[in-house]
Design a protein around this motif. Structure first.
Motif, PDB file in Angstrom:
ATOM      1  N   PHE A 122       0.872  -1.184   0.000  1.00 29.81           N
ATOM      2  CA  PHE A 122       0.000   0.000   0.000  1.00 29.81           C
ATOM      3  C   PHE A 122       0.905   1.229   0.000  1.00 29.81           C
ATOM      4  O   PHE A 122       1.679   1.426   0.945  1.00 29.81           O
ATOM      5  CB  PHE A 122      -0.839  -0.049   1.282  1.00 29.81           C
ATOM      6  N   LEU A 124       1.230   5.113  -0.030  1.00 38.84           N
ATOM      7  CA  LEU A 124       0.673   6.460   0.135  1.00 38.84           C
ATOM      8  C   LEU A 124       1.804   7.475   0.335  1.00 38.84           C
ATOM      9  O   LEU A 124       1.830   8.525  -0.298  1.00 38.84           O
ATOM     10  CB  LEU A 124      -0.281   6.450   1.352  1.00 38.84           C
ATOM     11  N   THR A 125       2.753   7.141   1.199  1.00 42.72           N
ATOM     12  CA  THR A 125       3.801   8.083   1.624  1.00 42.72           C
ATOM     13  C   THR A 125       4.754   8.447   0.485  1.00 42.72           C
ATOM     14  O   THR A 125       5.096   7.609  -0.351  1.00 42.72           O
ATOM     15  CB  THR A 125       4.614   7.435   2.770  1.00 42.72           C
ATOM     16  N   GLY A 130       4.156  12.849   4.297  1.00 43.80           N
ATOM     17  CA  GLY A 130       4.012  11.737   5.233  1.00 43.80           C
ATOM     18  C   GLY A 130       2.702  11.892   5.973  1.00 43.80           C
ATOM     19  O   GLY A 130       1.647  11.454   5.500  1.00 43.80           O
ATOM     20  N   SER A 131       2.743  12.602   7.106  1.00 38.75           N
ATOM     21  CA  SER A 131       1.502  12.855   7.858  1.00 38.75           C
ATOM     22  C   SER A 131       0.516  13.648   6.997  1.00 38.75           C
ATOM     23  O   SER A 131      -0.689  13.422   7.044  1.00 38.75           O
ATOM     24  CB  SER A 131       1.810  13.646   9.137  1.00 38.75           C
ATOM     25  N   PHE A 155       9.131   4.281   1.625  1.00 39.64           N
ATOM     26  CA  PHE A 155       8.912   3.450   2.825  1.00 39.64           C
ATOM     27  C   PHE A 155       7.768   2.456   2.635  1.00 39.64           C
ATOM     28  O   PHE A 155       6.883   2.359   3.501  1.00 39.64           O
ATOM     29  CB  PHE A 155       8.607   4.305   4.059  1.00 39.64           C
ATOM     30  N   ILE A 156       7.749   1.725   1.544  1.00 39.07           N
ATOM     31  CA  ILE A 156       6.606   0.853   1.270  1.00 39.07           C
ATOM     32  C   ILE A 156       6.853  -0.562   1.797  1.00 39.07           C
ATOM     33  O   ILE A 156       7.708  -1.288   1.272  1.00 39.07           O
ATOM     34  CB  ILE A 156       6.286   0.837  -0.251  1.00 39.07           C
ATOM     35  N   THR A 157       6.085  -0.921   2.821  1.00 41.15           N
ATOM     36  CA  THR A 157       6.181  -2.256   3.424  1.00 41.15           C
ATOM     37  C   THR A 157       5.766  -3.317   2.402  1.00 41.15           C
ATOM     38  O   THR A 157       4.775  -3.130   1.684  1.00 41.15           O
ATOM     39  CB  THR A 157       5.251  -2.331   4.663  1.00 41.15           C
ATOM     40  N   LEU A 363       4.923   5.137  14.538  1.00 41.51           N
ATOM     41  CA  LEU A 363       5.236   5.941  13.343  1.00 41.51           C
ATOM     42  C   LEU A 363       4.324   5.602  12.169  1.00 41.51           C
ATOM     43  O   LEU A 363       3.721   6.491  11.561  1.00 41.51           O
ATOM     44  CB  LEU A 363       6.705   5.716  12.937  1.00 41.51           C
ATOM     45  N   TYR A 364       4.258   4.283  11.818  1.00 41.11           N
ATOM     46  CA  TYR A 364       3.536   3.988  10.575  1.00 41.11           C
ATOM     47  C   TYR A 364       2.027   3.904  10.778  1.00 41.11           C
ATOM     48  O   TYR A 364       1.538   3.801  11.889  1.00 41.11           O
ATOM     49  CB  TYR A 364       4.079   2.762   9.855  1.00 41.11           C
ATOM     50  N   THR A 367       1.366   8.646  12.725  1.00 43.17           N
ATOM     51  CA  THR A 367       2.148   8.773  13.964  1.00 43.17           C
ATOM     52  C   THR A 367       1.211   8.975  15.156  1.00 43.17           C
ATOM     53  O   THR A 367       0.012   9.230  14.987  1.00 43.17           O
ATOM     54  CB  THR A 367       3.085  10.002  13.870  1.00 43.17           C
ATOM     55  N   GLU A 369       1.086  11.528  16.950  1.00 43.44           N
ATOM     56  CA  GLU A 369       0.529  12.891  16.860  1.00 43.44           C
ATOM     57  C   GLU A 369      -0.691  12.899  15.939  1.00 43.44           C
ATOM     58  O   GLU A 369      -1.699  13.551  16.228  1.00 43.44           O
ATOM     59  CB  GLU A 369       1.608  13.860  16.339  1.00 43.44           C
ATOM     60  N   MET A 373      -4.602  13.852  16.686  1.00 41.07           N
ATOM     61  CA  MET A 373      -5.374  14.796  15.860  1.00 41.07           C
ATOM     62  C   MET A 373      -6.715  14.181  15.470  1.00 41.07           C
ATOM     63  O   MET A 373      -7.761  14.834  15.528  1.00 41.07           O
ATOM     64  CB  MET A 373      -4.570  15.166  14.600  1.00 41.07           C
TER      65      MET A 373
HETATM   66  C1  LIG Z   1       8.882   0.791   9.007  1.00 42.25           C
HETATM   67  C2  LIG Z   1       7.977   1.695   8.234  1.00 42.25           C
HETATM   68  C3  LIG Z   1       7.081   1.150   7.329  1.00 42.25           C
HETATM   69  C4  LIG Z   1       6.229   1.981   6.592  1.00 42.25           C
HETATM   70  N1  LIG Z   1       5.368   1.423   5.673  1.00 42.25           N
HETATM   71  C5  LIG Z   1       4.606   2.246   4.892  1.00 42.25           C
HETATM   72  C6  LIG Z   1       3.764   1.696   3.867  1.00 42.25           C
HETATM   73  O1  LIG Z   1       3.670   0.474   3.690  1.00 42.25           O
HETATM   74  N2  LIG Z   1       3.078   2.546   3.063  1.00 42.25           N
HETATM   75  C7  LIG Z   1       3.141   3.897   3.230  1.00 42.25           C
HETATM   76  O2  LIG Z   1       2.489   4.614   2.478  1.00 42.25           O
HETATM   77  N3  LIG Z   1       3.919   4.451   4.203  1.00 42.25           N
HETATM   78  C8  LIG Z   1       4.654   3.660   5.035  1.00 42.25           C
HETATM   79  N4  LIG Z   1       5.449   4.196   6.009  1.00 42.25           N
HETATM   80  C9  LIG Z   1       5.502   5.640   6.151  1.00 42.25           C
HETATM   81  C10 LIG Z   1       4.802   6.146   7.386  1.00 42.25           C
HETATM   82  O3  LIG Z   1       3.411   5.985   7.269  1.00 42.25           O
HETATM   83  C11 LIG Z   1       5.239   7.602   7.594  1.00 42.25           C
HETATM   84  O4  LIG Z   1       6.614   7.562   7.962  1.00 42.25           O
HETATM   85  C12 LIG Z   1       4.408   8.322   8.624  1.00 42.25           C
HETATM   86  O5  LIG Z   1       3.100   8.538   8.144  1.00 42.25           O
HETATM   87  C13 LIG Z   1       5.010   9.658   9.036  1.00 42.25           C
HETATM   88  O6  LIG Z   1       5.358  10.421   7.926  1.00 42.25           O
HETATM   89  P1  LIG Z   1       6.841  11.044   7.844  1.00 42.25           P
HETATM   90  O7  LIG Z   1       7.798   9.959   8.139  1.00 42.25           O
HETATM   91  O8  LIG Z   1       6.959  11.770   6.568  1.00 42.25           O
HETATM   92  O9  LIG Z   1       6.898  12.075   9.068  1.00 42.25           O
HETATM   93  P2  LIG Z   1       6.338  13.576   9.061  1.00 42.25           P
HETATM   94  O10 LIG Z   1       4.929  13.617   8.599  1.00 42.25           O
HETATM   95  O11 LIG Z   1       7.327  14.473   8.399  1.00 42.25           O
HETATM   96  O12 LIG Z   1       6.339  13.889  10.622  1.00 42.25           O
HETATM   97  C14 LIG Z   1       7.503  14.253  11.354  1.00 42.25           C
HETATM   98  C15 LIG Z   1       7.054  14.540  12.790  1.00 42.25           C
HETATM   99  O13 LIG Z   1       6.148  15.668  12.785  1.00 42.25           O
HETATM  100  C16 LIG Z   1       4.928  15.281  13.420  1.00 42.25           C
HETATM  101  N5  LIG Z   1       3.829  15.993  12.778  1.00 42.25           N
HETATM  102  C17 LIG Z   1       3.524  16.050  11.458  1.00 42.25           C
HETATM  103  N6  LIG Z   1       2.428  16.794  11.268  1.00 42.25           N
HETATM  104  C18 LIG Z   1       2.002  17.190  12.494  1.00 42.25           C
HETATM  105  C19 LIG Z   1       0.910  17.981  12.967  1.00 42.25           C
HETATM  106  N7  LIG Z   1       0.004  18.514  12.125  1.00 42.25           N
HETATM  107  N8  LIG Z   1       0.793  18.191  14.311  1.00 42.25           N
HETATM  108  C20 LIG Z   1       1.706  17.648  15.166  1.00 42.25           C
HETATM  109  N9  LIG Z   1       2.766  16.911  14.779  1.00 42.25           N
HETATM  110  C21 LIG Z   1       2.906  16.683  13.455  1.00 42.25           C
HETATM  111  C22 LIG Z   1       4.844  13.778  13.212  1.00 42.25           C
HETATM  112  O14 LIG Z   1       3.965  13.174  14.135  1.00 42.25           O
HETATM  113  C23 LIG Z   1       6.286  13.381  13.416  1.00 42.25           C
HETATM  114  O15 LIG Z   1       6.569  13.320  14.782  1.00 42.25           O
HETATM  115  C24 LIG Z   1       6.265   3.377   6.787  1.00 42.25           C
HETATM  116  C25 LIG Z   1       7.150   3.922   7.732  1.00 42.25           C
HETATM  117  C26 LIG Z   1       7.988   3.094   8.457  1.00 42.25           C
HETATM  118  C27 LIG Z   1       8.898   3.699   9.479  1.00 42.25           C
END
Ligand SMILES: Cc1cc2nc3c(=O)[nH]c(=O)nc-3n(C[C@H](O)[C@H](O)[C@H](O)COP(=O)(O)OP(=O)(O)OC[C@H]3O[C@@H](n4cnc5c(N)ncnc54)[C@H](O)[C@@H]3O)c2cc1C
Length: 382
Positions: A122, A124-125, A130-131, A155-157, A363-364, A367, A369, A373
């Protein structure tokens, strides 16, 4: 006690517990090599675990979300890297196709998620989203009957095990007031022209779980690749994440349970000051707190699963379960490691691995946070 789970549900989970106990001798090697063994995925297909949530009419077991949560707890207690792969395949990927796929897509795609030949993914990221997932930059343009996709998903699992990836890309221009405008879900076969994978990420934990980039360079897919409606993909992603969060909560619960069991066994054996350390109040209270949090986390996860099974709204409850269970897993793995003293810090003991694996759960699939929300939004809107 698991009040939401009936006898049959507990029996299914028990069968998975017995099967996964056999995996123990293979885990350290697979984690070192950074891959899930193909025969393990194959066996999960044979057991029906990969298709557990898929309706019987589509060839699956038609099991409830409660079963899904209990089974994932068992898999995670044995091997968290395997549990996250199954959670993504059988939760968010299979669930999205069951809910939004046409009859033809379900017949074509679901068998590939169940037969044990791989695990679905899946995507999305992206690097810059990310968030804030709605701000994704991947694009999709019509090309004759089909589509051409461009972008890089991060970061696609399961990417390396996946026959296809549910991939979110934007059709048309982004709109400032409607950030999710045009976002569409596509089924992208990993062997389609223009599709490639980046190198596997080198992670802190969950090392046998594959995490790779999905690269789309004029990737060509057919007209039948669109999942749901054009421009409605963000809703598909959010609905998928709601269910997926129950899976990640269950994964966190399995991790917490595994380390508590190990910490109790160790504390009974380990002697200091002439007595087993389990006699010290500091150790006993730490175990008591850990077990209380574990049970609370499980109750939250099973409540969310129970609501989902009855067609009730469960977005808030899934976020609460994921938030509490993942933070519990982090705290409890460190508590357990403390019970092991210096031995807990050593690779030889499994608590070290569980502690590294637990770190990803906050995280995944959103997060902590983001979960706060979601929960807060539902409270304020009520
Ligand atoms: C092992 C692993 C497997 C993963 N597998 C998948 C997958 O299969 N498919 C996929 O699509 N993604 C996957 N991901 C991605 C994962 O979903 C994202 O890493 C996650 O959604 C956070 O996005 P980011 O890393 O860009 O962090 P960011 O969004 O940049 O966030 C950085 C920090 O800021 C905080 N933050 C961001 N916005 C806000 C806000 N509005 N208010 C307060 N705090 C905030 C976050 O909580 C975090 O602490 C995976 C990640 C990991 C680590």
């Amino acid at each position: 006690m698991r009040p939401e789970a009936g006898q049959t549900e507990r029996e299914l989970a028990g069968a998975v517990r017995d099967w996964s106990a056999e995996l123990a001798p293979r885990i350290a090697d697979a984690e070192r090599q950074g891959a899930l063994p193909a025969d393990v995925i194959h066996d999960l297909g044979e057991l029906g675990v990969l298709g557990m949530g898929i309706p019987e009419s589509d060839g699956g077991l038609g099991a409830s979300t409660v079963v899904f949560a209990l089974v994932l707890e068992e898999l995670a207690a044995a091997w968290p890297s395997l549990a996250v792969g199954v959670s993504v395949n059988s939760g968010i990927v299979a669930g999205s196709i069951v809910r939004h796929g046409t009859r033809e897509q379900r017949a074509r795609l679901l068998p590939r998620l169940m037969d044990g030949s791989g695990l679905g993914a899946f995507a999305l990221t992206e690097a810059t989203s990310g968030s804030d997932a709605a701000s994704l930059r991947a694009t999709a343009h019509r090309d004759g009957d089909g589509w051409v996709l461009n972008g890089r998903k991060q970061f696609i699992t399961n990417a390396k095990y996946a026959p296809f990836v549910i991939t979110f890309a934007r059709v048309g221009a982004a709109e400032e007031q409607r950030p999710h405008a045009g976002v569409t879900a596509f089924i992208v076969p990993t062997d389609a022209p223009g599709v490639s994978l980046g190198p596997s990420e080198q992670k802190m934990g969950l090392r046998a779980s594959d995490t790779s980039a999905l690269v789309l360079e004029d990737a060509q897919v057919g007209a039948d690749a669109v999942l749901g409606e054009i421009g409605r993909g963000f809703g598909i992603a959010l609905a998928g994440l709601d269910g997926g969060r129950i899976g990640i909560a269950a994964q966190s619960i399995g991790i917490a349970r595994a380390v508590i069991e190990r910490a109790i066994a160790y504390a009974r054996e380990r002697r200091q000051f002439g007595t087993p350390i389990v006699e010290f109040e500091a150790i006993r209270f730490s175990l008591a707190r850990a077990r209380t949090d574990l049970d609370a986390a499980r109750m939250l996860a099973l409540r969310a699963a129970w609501l989902r099974d009855r067609g009730c709204p469960f977005t808030r409850e899934a976020s609460m379960a994921k938030l509490f269970a993942s933070e519990t897993a982090q705290r409890v793995t460190y508590q357990a490691l403390q019970v092991f003293g210096g031995y807990g810090y050593m690779r030889e003991y499994e608590v070290e691995r569980y502690a590294r694996d637990a770190r990803a759960t906050t995280l995944y699939e959103g997060t902590s946070e983001v979960q706060r929300m979601v929960i807060a939004r539902s409270l304020v809107a009520a």
